[in-house]
Scaffold this active site. Structure first.
Site, short mmCIF file in Angstrom:
data_model
loop_
_atom_site.label_atom_id
_atom_site.label_comp_id
_atom_site.label_asym_id
_atom_site.label_seq_id
_atom_site.Cartn_x
_atom_site.Cartn_y
_atom_site.Cartn_z
N SER A 1 0.85 -1.20 0.00
CA SER A 1 0.00 0.00 0.00
C SER A 1 0.87 1.24 0.00
CB SER A 1 -0.88 0.01 1.25
OG SER A 1 -1.55 1.25 1.37
N TYR B 1 -1.68 -0.18 10.72
CA TYR B 1 -1.94 -0.58 9.33
C TYR B 1 -0.76 -0.14 8.45
CZ TYR B 1 -3.82 -1.00 4.67
OH TYR B 1 -3.97 -1.34 3.34
P1 NDP Z 1 -11.68 -6.11 0.88
O1 NDP Z 1 -12.10 -5.91 2.30
O2 NDP Z 1 -12.67 -5.86 -0.20
O3 NDP Z 1 -11.10 -7.61 0.70
C1 NDP Z 1 -10.23 -8.14 1.67
C2 NDP Z 1 -10.03 -9.62 1.41
O4 NDP Z 1 -9.10 -10.12 2.39
C3 NDP Z 1 -11.31 -10.41 1.56
O5 NDP Z 1 -11.40 -11.38 0.55
C4 NDP Z 1 -11.16 -11.09 2.91
O6 NDP Z 1 -11.78 -12.37 2.91
C5 NDP Z 1 -9.64 -11.29 2.97
N1 NDP Z 1 -9.22 -11.48 4.36
C6 NDP Z 1 -9.16 -10.55 5.35
N2 NDP Z 1 -8.81 -11.14 6.50
C7 NDP Z 1 -8.68 -12.48 6.23
C8 NDP Z 1 -8.38 -13.61 7.02
N3 NDP Z 1 -8.12 -13.53 8.34
N4 NDP Z 1 -8.34 -14.82 6.43
C9 NDP Z 1 -8.60 -14.94 5.10
N5 NDP Z 1 -8.87 -13.90 4.30
C10 NDP Z 1 -8.93 -12.69 4.88
O7 NDP Z 1 -10.39 -5.19 0.70
P2 NDP Z 1 -9.41 -4.92 -0.55
O8 NDP Z 1 -9.75 -5.77 -1.70
O9 NDP Z 1 -9.33 -3.47 -0.74
O10 NDP Z 1 -8.04 -5.36 0.12
C11 NDP Z 1 -7.15 -6.32 -0.44
C12 NDP Z 1 -5.73 -5.92 -0.09
O11 NDP Z 1 -5.43 -4.67 -0.69
C13 NDP Z 1 -5.46 -5.74 1.40
O12 NDP Z 1 -4.22 -6.33 1.71
C14 NDP Z 1 -5.41 -4.23 1.57
O13 NDP Z 1 -4.59 -3.85 2.65
C15 NDP Z 1 -4.80 -3.84 0.24
N6 NDP Z 1 -5.01 -2.46 -0.16
C16 NDP Z 1 -6.28 -1.95 -0.27
C17 NDP Z 1 -6.44 -0.64 -0.66
C18 NDP Z 1 -7.77 0.00 -0.75
O14 NDP Z 1 -7.83 1.25 -0.78
N7 NDP Z 1 -8.86 -0.75 -0.82
C19 NDP Z 1 -5.29 0.19 -1.02
C20 NDP Z 1 -4.02 -0.43 -0.83
C21 NDP Z 1 -3.89 -1.73 -0.45
P3 NDP Z 1 -12.76 -12.93 4.06
O15 NDP Z 1 -13.23 -11.76 4.88
O16 NDP Z 1 -13.87 -13.62 3.33
O17 NDP Z 1 -11.91 -13.88 4.82
C1 8X3 Z 2 -5.11 1.61 1.85
C2 8X3 Z 2 -4.78 2.77 0.99
O1 8X3 Z 2 -4.84 5.28 0.76
O2 8X3 Z 2 -6.70 4.19 1.92
O3 8X3 Z 2 -4.03 0.76 1.89
O4 8X3 Z 2 -4.51 4.28 2.97
S1 8X3 Z 2 -5.22 4.19 1.69
#
Ligand code: NDP
Ligand code: 8X3
Length: 248
Positions: A135, A148
Site C-alpha cells: 500500500s 496498518y
Molecule cells: P476487501 O475488504 O474488499 O477484501 C479483503 C479480502 O481479504 C477479503 O477477501 C477477505 O476475505 C480477505 N481477508 C481478510 N482477513 C482475512 C483472514 N483472516 N483470512 C482470510 N482472508 C482474509 O479489501 P481490498 O480488496 O481493498 O483489500 C485487499 C488488499 O489490498 C489488502 O491487503 C489491503 O490492505 C490492500 N489495499 C487496499 C487498498 C484500498 O484502498 N482498498 C489500497 C491499498 C492496499 P474474508 O473476509 O472472506 O476472509
Molecule cells: C489503503 C490505501 O490510501 O486508503 O491501503 O490508505 S489508503
C-alpha cells in the site's frame, strides 16, 4: 494453463484478480473465509477454472491442509498473489484497540509470510512469481494509519527482500502499492457503510478491476522482465502533507 493462488478472493481486489486472471486463461485457487462467496465465484467462472479454498489465513494448519488437498489440476502453483489483508480503525494510536492492532499484524504480516514460506519451494521449482498487495500507506503515513501503515511498510519491504533472496532462481517478485481503491476495505475498517460511501464519494477512486488488471499485466510479462514495485493512486489522491500544531 498456469495456476495462481489468490488470497482474499471473496471481495475487492482479490475477487477481481480471480475474474481477470481466469478471463486471461489462468486457473485460480481462490481463498478466503466466506465460503459462499468463493462458491459464487466457482459458479460464475467454472470449477475447472476456480478452486475454492476456505480458510482463515491466520490459521497455519488450515492453510497447509487446504494446500495439501488441492486437486491435481490446481496443485502446481505458478503465481502467489498475497492480497488478503485489512485495516481496523482510524483513530489515533493512543486510543487504538490493541486487539485490532494484533489482528492487522497477524493477518497482513504473519499470515502473509507464512503462506509465502509454504509456497516458496513450489514457486522456485516452477520459476513462478509472487505479487504482493502492499500500500501507499507503507510509504506515506497519515493520521490513524499507525499499525496498518506499519504492516504495509513490512509488506512492501518483505516483498522487495524476497526479490533479493530469490535472485538467480528465475522467480519474479513484485510489490504493488495502491492508494485508494473502492472495495469493502473501508467498510471493514470502520464498520460503517456510510463512512465508506462518504470516503469514496465526490471523486473517482481506483477500482478493484484497475488493480486486477495491473496484477494480470505483471503476471503475463515475459519471463526476463521483473517489475520490482509499482505505486498507483487515483489522480485525485495525493501524498499526505506535513502538519503544524499550535496547540501543544
Ligand atoms: P476487501 O475488504 O474488499 O477484501 C479483503 C479480502 O481479504 C477479503 O477477501 C477477505 O476475505 C480477505 N481477508 C481478510 N482477513 C482475512 C483472514 N483472516 N483470512 C482470510 N482472508 C482474509 O479489501 P481490498 O480488496 O481493498 O483489500 C485487499 C488488499 O489490498 C489488502 O491487503 C489491503 O490492505 C490492500 N489495499 C487496499 C487498498 C484500498 O484502498 N482498498 C489500497 C491499498 C492496499 P474474508 O473476509 O472472506 O476472509
Ligand atoms: C489503503 C490505501 O490510501 O486508503 O491501503 O490508505 S489508503
Amino acid at each position: 494453463m498456469k495456476t495462481a493462488l489468490v488470497t482474499g478472493a471473496t471481495a475487492g481486489i482479490g475477487a477481481a484478480a480471480v475474474r481477470t486472471l481466469v478471463a486471461a486463461g489462468w486457473r485460480c485457487i481462490a481463498t478466503g473465509r466466506r465460503a459462499e462467496r468463493l462458491e459464487a465465484l466457482v459458479a460464475e467462472l467454472g470449477s475447472d477454472k476456480v478452486h475454492p479454498a476456505v480458510f482463515d489465513v491466520r490459521d497455519t494448519a488450515a492453510m497447509e491442509a487446504a494446500i495439501a488437498r488441492l486437486p491435481e489440476d490446481f496443485s502446481g502453483i505458478d503465481l502467489l498473489v498475497n492480497n488478503a489483508g485489512l485495516a481496523q480503525g482510524l483513530g489515533p494510536a493512543q486510543e487504538a484497540s490493541l486487539d485490532a492492532w494484533r489482528t492487522m499484524i497477524d493477518t497482513n504480516v504473519t499470515a502473509m509470510v507464512t503462506i509465502t514460506r509454504t509456497l516458496l519451494p513450489t514457486l522456485v521449482a516452477r520459476k513462478g512469481a509472487i505479487i504482493a498487495i502492499g500500500s501507499v500507506a507503507g510509504s506515506y503515513v497519515y493520521p490513524g494509519a499507525n499499525v496498518y501503515a506499519g504492516t504495509k511498510a513490512f509488506a512492501n519491504h518483505f516483498t522487495l527482500a524476497l526479490r533479493a533472496d530469490l535472485h538467480g532462481t528465475g522467480v519474479r517478485v513484485t510489490s504493488i502499492e495502491p492508494g485508494m481503491v473502492e472495495t469493502e476495505f473501508t467498510l471493514v475498517r470502520t464498520g460503517s457503510q456510510d463512512a465508506s460511501d462518504a470516503l469514496y464519494s465526490g471523486f473517482q477512486p481506483m477500482t478493484a478491476e484497475d488493480i486486477a488488471e495491473t496484477i494480470r499485466w505483471i503476471a503475463e510479462l515475459p519471463p526476463h522482465l521483473n517489475v520490482n514495485r509499482i505505486e498507483l493512486m487515483p489522480v485525485d489522491q495525493d501524498f499526505a502533507g506535513f502538519r503544524i500544531s499550535r496547540t501543544s
